[in-house]
Design a protein around this motif. Structure first.
Motif, PDB file in Angstrom:
ATOM      1  N   ILE A 310       9.801 -11.797 -38.351  1.00  0.00           N
ATOM      2  CA  ILE A 310       9.283 -10.707 -37.518  1.00  0.00           C
ATOM      3  C   ILE A 310       8.878  -9.511 -38.370  1.00  0.00           C
ATOM      4  O   ILE A 310       9.665  -8.987 -39.162  1.00  0.00           O
ATOM      5  N   ASN A 311       7.627  -9.089 -38.206  1.00  0.00           N
ATOM      6  CA  ASN A 311       7.161  -7.804 -38.715  1.00  0.00           C
ATOM      7  C   ASN A 311       6.092  -7.303 -37.747  1.00  0.00           C
ATOM      8  O   ASN A 311       5.818  -7.962 -36.727  1.00  0.00           O
ATOM      9  N   ALA A 312       5.500  -6.166 -38.042  1.00  0.00           N
ATOM     10  CA  ALA A 312       4.543  -5.581 -37.092  1.00  0.00           C
ATOM     11  C   ALA A 312       3.375  -6.530 -36.820  1.00  0.00           C
ATOM     12  O   ALA A 312       2.910  -6.665 -35.684  1.00  0.00           O
ATOM     13  N   SER A 313       2.929  -7.230 -37.856  1.00  0.00           N
ATOM     14  CA  SER A 313       1.790  -8.130 -37.701  1.00  0.00           C
ATOM     15  C   SER A 313       2.161  -9.388 -36.914  1.00  0.00           C
ATOM     16  O   SER A 313       1.462  -9.766 -35.968  1.00  0.00           O
ATOM     17  N   THR A 314       3.268 -10.033 -37.281  1.00  0.00           N
ATOM     18  CA  THR A 314       3.619 -11.285 -36.614  1.00  0.00           C
ATOM     19  C   THR A 314       4.081 -11.054 -35.179  1.00  0.00           C
ATOM     20  O   THR A 314       3.858 -11.901 -34.312  1.00  0.00           O
ATOM     21  N   MET A 315       4.710  -9.902 -34.900  1.00  0.00           N
ATOM     22  CA  MET A 315       5.116  -9.633 -33.520  1.00  0.00           C
ATOM     23  C   MET A 315       3.897  -9.479 -32.619  1.00  0.00           C
ATOM     24  O   MET A 315       3.871  -9.992 -31.490  1.00  0.00           O
ATOM     25  N   LEU A 316       2.876  -8.800 -33.122  1.00  0.00           N
ATOM     26  CA  LEU A 316       1.642  -8.664 -32.354  1.00  0.00           C
ATOM     27  C   LEU A 316       0.990 -10.026 -32.147  1.00  0.00           C
ATOM     28  O   LEU A 316       0.499 -10.333 -31.054  1.00  0.00           O
ATOM     29  N   GLU A 317       1.004 -10.858 -33.185  1.00  0.00           N
ATOM     30  CA  GLU A 317       0.451 -12.211 -33.066  1.00  0.00           C
ATOM     31  C   GLU A 317       1.202 -13.016 -32.006  1.00  0.00           C
ATOM     32  O   GLU A 317       0.603 -13.765 -31.230  1.00  0.00           O
ATOM     33  N   ARG A 318       2.526 -12.875 -31.987  1.00  0.00           N
ATOM     34  CA  ARG A 318       3.328 -13.612 -31.006  1.00  0.00           C
ATOM     35  C   ARG A 318       2.970 -13.199 -29.577  1.00  0.00           C
ATOM     36  O   ARG A 318       2.852 -14.041 -28.677  1.00  0.00           O
ATOM     37  N   ILE A 319       2.817 -11.908 -29.359  1.00  0.00           N
ATOM     38  CA  ILE A 319       2.495 -11.426 -28.010  1.00  0.00           C
ATOM     39  C   ILE A 319       1.074 -11.831 -27.618  1.00  0.00           C
ATOM     40  O   ILE A 319       0.819 -12.234 -26.476  1.00  0.00           O
ATOM     41  N   ASN A 320       0.135 -11.748 -28.570  1.00  0.00           N
ATOM     42  CA  ASN A 320      -1.230 -12.175 -28.280  1.00  0.00           C
ATOM     43  C   ASN A 320      -1.286 -13.676 -28.000  1.00  0.00           C
ATOM     44  O   ASN A 320      -2.065 -14.130 -27.150  1.00  0.00           O
ATOM     45  N   PHE A 321      -0.479 -14.433 -28.722  1.00  0.00           N
ATOM     46  CA  PHE A 321      -0.405 -15.875 -28.456  1.00  0.00           C
ATOM     47  C   PHE A 321       0.031 -16.129 -27.023  1.00  0.00           C
ATOM     48  O   PHE A 321      -0.541 -16.988 -26.334  1.00  0.00           O
ATOM     49  N   ALA A 322       1.045 -15.404 -26.563  1.00  0.00           N
ATOM     50  CA  ALA A 322       1.523 -15.589 -25.185  1.00  0.00           C
ATOM     51  C   ALA A 322       0.393 -15.353 -24.193  1.00  0.00           C
ATOM     52  O   ALA A 322       0.211 -16.119 -23.240  1.00  0.00           O
ATOM     53  N   GLY A 323      -0.388 -14.287 -24.407  1.00  0.00           N
ATOM     54  CA  GLY A 323      -1.493 -13.998 -23.504  1.00  0.00           C
ATOM     55  C   GLY A 323      -2.566 -15.061 -23.537  1.00  0.00           C
ATOM     56  O   GLY A 323      -3.051 -15.526 -22.489  1.00  0.00           O
ATOM     57  N   ASP A 324      -2.959 -15.480 -24.744  1.00  0.00           N
ATOM     58  CA  ASP A 324      -3.988 -16.515 -24.862  1.00  0.00           C
ATOM     59  C   ASP A 324      -3.519 -17.837 -24.274  1.00  0.00           C
ATOM     60  O   ASP A 324      -4.297 -18.575 -23.664  1.00  0.00           O
ATOM     61  N   LEU A 325      -2.237 -18.161 -24.453  1.00  0.00           N
ATOM     62  CA  LEU A 325      -1.712 -19.426 -23.959  1.00  0.00           C
ATOM     63  C   LEU A 325      -1.753 -19.482 -22.438  1.00  0.00           C
ATOM     64  O   LEU A 325      -2.226 -20.463 -21.852  1.00  0.00           O
ATOM     65  N   VAL A 326      -1.267 -18.447 -21.788  1.00  0.00           N
ATOM     66  CA  VAL A 326      -1.184 -18.497 -20.320  1.00  0.00           C
ATOM     67  C   VAL A 326      -2.548 -18.336 -19.668  1.00  0.00           C
ATOM     68  O   VAL A 326      -2.743 -18.748 -18.515  1.00  0.00           O
ATOM     69  N   GLU A 327      -3.515 -17.765 -20.385  1.00  0.00           N
ATOM     70  CA  GLU A 327      -4.870 -17.657 -19.847  1.00  0.00           C
ATOM     71  C   GLU A 327      -5.691 -18.912 -20.110  1.00  0.00           C
ATOM     72  O   GLU A 327      -6.838 -19.016 -19.656  1.00  0.00           O
ATOM     73  N   GLY A 328      -5.112 -19.860 -20.826  1.00  0.00           N
ATOM     74  CA  GLY A 328      -5.840 -21.087 -21.118  1.00  0.00           C
ATOM     75  C   GLY A 328      -6.895 -20.911 -22.189  1.00  0.00           C
ATOM     76  O   GLY A 328      -7.789 -21.754 -22.340  1.00  0.00           O
ATOM     77  N   ARG A 329      -6.808 -19.835 -22.960  1.00  0.00           N
ATOM     78  CA  ARG A 329      -7.761 -19.578 -24.033  1.00  0.00           C
ATOM     79  C   ARG A 329      -7.212 -20.123 -25.348  1.00  0.00           C
ATOM     80  O   ARG A 329      -6.030 -19.969 -25.648  1.00  0.00           O
ATOM     81  N   ARG A 330      -8.064 -20.797 -26.104  1.00  0.00           N
ATOM     82  CA  ARG A 330      -7.790 -21.131 -27.501  1.00  0.00           C
ATOM     83  C   ARG A 330      -6.774 -22.242 -27.718  1.00  0.00           C
ATOM     84  O   ARG A 330      -6.928 -23.071 -28.591  1.00  0.00           O
ATOM     85  N   TYR A 331      -5.688 -22.271 -26.920  1.00  0.00           N
ATOM     86  CA  TYR A 331      -4.604 -23.204 -27.238  1.00  0.00           C
ATOM     87  C   TYR A 331      -4.465 -24.373 -26.268  1.00  0.00           C
ATOM     88  O   TYR A 331      -3.600 -25.210 -26.451  1.00  0.00           O
ATOM     89  N   GLY A 332      -5.316 -24.453 -25.240  1.00  0.00           N
ATOM     90  CA  GLY A 332      -5.266 -25.578 -24.337  1.00  0.00           C
ATOM     91  C   GLY A 332      -5.038 -25.177 -22.891  1.00  0.00           C
ATOM     92  O   GLY A 332      -4.759 -24.015 -22.573  1.00  0.00           O
ATOM     93  N   GLU A 333      -5.140 -26.155 -22.008  1.00  0.00           N
ATOM     94  CA  GLU A 333      -5.056 -25.916 -20.572  1.00  0.00           C
ATOM     95  C   GLU A 333      -3.605 -25.794 -20.112  1.00  0.00           C
ATOM     96  O   GLU A 333      -2.767 -26.641 -20.416  1.00  0.00           O
ATOM     97  N   LEU A 334      -3.323 -24.740 -19.344  1.00  0.00           N
ATOM     98  CA  LEU A 334      -1.986 -24.503 -18.797  1.00  0.00           C
ATOM     99  C   LEU A 334      -1.809 -25.301 -17.508  1.00  0.00           C
ATOM    100  O   LEU A 334      -2.605 -25.188 -16.580  1.00  0.00           O
ATOM    101  N   LYS A 335      -0.738 -26.105 -17.442  1.00  0.00           N
ATOM    102  CA  LYS A 335      -0.479 -26.906 -16.243  1.00  0.00           C
ATOM    103  C   LYS A 335       0.796 -26.491 -15.516  1.00  0.00           C
ATOM    104  O   LYS A 335       1.141 -27.061 -14.488  1.00  0.00           O
ATOM    105  N   PHE A 336       1.492 -25.496 -16.046  1.00  0.00           N
ATOM    106  CA  PHE A 336       2.746 -25.025 -15.454  1.00  0.00           C
ATOM    107  C   PHE A 336       2.476 -24.374 -14.105  1.00  0.00           C
ATOM    108  O   PHE A 336       1.590 -23.527 -13.979  1.00  0.00           O
ATOM    109  N   ARG A 337       3.215 -24.743 -13.087  1.00  0.00           N
ATOM    110  CA  ARG A 337       3.021 -24.182 -11.746  1.00  0.00           C
ATOM    111  C   ARG A 337       4.365 -23.866 -11.102  1.00  0.00           C
ATOM    112  O   ARG A 337       5.356 -24.574 -11.330  1.00  0.00           O
ATOM    113  N   VAL A 338       4.384 -22.834 -10.284  1.00  0.00           N
ATOM    114  CA  VAL A 338       5.556 -22.506  -9.486  1.00  0.00           C
ATOM    115  C   VAL A 338       5.495 -23.334  -8.202  1.00  0.00           C
ATOM    116  O   VAL A 338       4.431 -23.410  -7.579  1.00  0.00           O
ATOM    117  N   PRO A 339       6.583 -23.978  -7.800  1.00  0.00           N
ATOM    118  CA  PRO A 339       6.557 -24.743  -6.550  1.00  0.00           C
ATOM    119  C   PRO A 339       6.141 -23.875  -5.375  1.00  0.00           C
ATOM    120  O   PRO A 339       6.468 -22.683  -5.324  1.00  0.00           O
TER     121      PRO A 339
END
Length: 402
Positions: A310-339
């Protein structure tokens, strides 16, 4: 979650047959990496295995041994040899540590990495002997420089040719050596056994296992207990981890959330949990930016881990990854659903449901209320609330740690 700890641990240690699709894809990815002599492609093969395997604990321990016996393709320069070393780690991932150490001493990638192929009876190279004691079996302070020198003599004679190891007896030192106060015509195998028979060895491995799964600085009593178990089980890893994962200490509140997830654990873990059809090329680049370039650990000590992730750069990368992942950008299609039944109950119910499945410990009540109030401001249309909730949870300390 429904099974409870005991049944979940039992299932985790079951050996499951991989699907035909998994075996085919893994084989094709590996063949492409070896044919092209491409370390990036080899990283994609390993990430595919971690993401889609039916035996995640085996892959987790394969990665553990990759860090313990840290070897880099930067020097080895052979994806074929690195892949074979990875096969070795997988074959003993939950198996016999003693057998693994003996095999590592003959592994082509390790021979090249620590210069065993340049070690002869007239000029013994001390690199492997030193790391065997310092990093692989004993830890600093439990051997002398004389022990290292004499052990190096025992490991002479290896050669590396076309990604294979062979031994030239004319270059081997078969004379007497004095190691740990004992004299004999010790071979390399003898030296390994001398190391593993010392009381410091199970303590060293116990500490490493506990630092990987329980706490970065495990207490002396816990280290001693796991070391005793390792000794009784004769360095068999499966029964030791199985006992540890079922133990009360594994679930104590003070021990939870003390480990910072490595890039591989964070990225591939999120993809597995959220059922993302993963773009592993993008994932491999991200994991490297976050500090964990597979098959290229930074030093013979491997990745430091912990706060070093963890440093300033990697923490920002981690948070940006979370956003890109759940939006289906860059890392693949999100299939997680709430019942539907949970989704109809409102933002607070959705949040509690997701927390149970994604976080390793409960959110503090004030924070839970604050998050729920925020989510209630987001219209639950086109999965907007779900995505906002997942982005929020994947960015929390509770998700970044384990």
């Amino acid at each position: 979650l429904e099974q409870g700890p005991a049944a979940a641990v039992e299932e985790l240690f079951e050996t499951r047959a991989e699907s035909e699709e998994f075996e085919l894809n893994a084989r094709l990815l590996r063949q492409a990496a070896e044919d092209s002599d491409d370390a990036d492609a080899l990283r994609g093969w390993l990430l595919y295995r971690i993401r889609y395997t039916a035996n995640p604990l085996v892959e987790r321990m394969t990665l553990f041994w990759h860090n313990h016996f840290a070897t880099s393709n930067v020097k080895v320069r052979s994806p074929i040899a690195m892949a074979r070393q990875n096969d070795l780690f997988r074959s003993e991932a939950l198996g016999d540590f003693r057998r693994l150490v003996h095999a590592v001493a003959r592994d082509a990638a390790m021979v090249r990495w620590l210069d065993l192929d340049q070690s002869t009876r007239t000029a013994p190279n001390e690199n492997f002997a030193r790391e065997l004691m310092e990093l692989f079996t004993l830890g600093v302070g439990h051997y002398s420089e004389a022990d290292v020198h004499e052990a190096a003599r025992a490991f002479t004679g290896a050669a590396f040719r076309q990604d294979q190891v062979w031994f030239d007896l004319s270059r081997r030192d078969d004379g007497e050596k004095r190691i740990f106060g004992r004299t004999g015509r010790w071979t390399g195998d003898d030296v390994i056994d001398l190391c593993l028979d010392r009381p410091e060895s199970p303590r060293w491995i116990a500490r490493k296992l506990l630092a990987a799964f329980v706490a970065p600085e495990p207490g002396a009593d816990l280290v001693r207990a796991v070391a005793d178990l390792l000794r009784r089980e004769q360095f068999q890893i499966r029964p030791v981890l199985k006992r540890l994962f079922a133990a009360e200490v594994f679930y104590l509140p003070d021990e939870r959330g003390t480990l910072i997830k490595s890039p591989v654990e964070l990225v591939l873990g999120a993809m597995r949990s959220l059922e993302v059809e993963s773009d592993l090329g993008a994932a491999s680049l991200l994991v490297a930016r976050l500090g964990q370039r597979l098959f290229e650990p930074p030093t013979v000590k491997g990745w430091d881990g912990g706060r070093a992730w963890i440093n300033a750069s990697t923490m920002l990368e981690r948070i940006n990854f979370a956003g890109d992942l759940v939006e289906g950008r860059r890392y693949g299609e999100l299939k997680f659903r709430v019942p539907p039944s949970v989704g109809a109950a409102g933002a607070r119910s959705q949040l509690q449901w997701a927390c149970e499945r994604l976080l390793n410990r409960p959110l503090p009540p004030p924070l839970l209320e604050e998050y729920a109030a925020y989510l209630e401001t987001i219209p639950d249309a086109r999965q907007a609330r779900l995505r906002a909730m997942l982005h929020l949870l994947l960015s929390t300390p509770e998700y970044q740690t384990a």
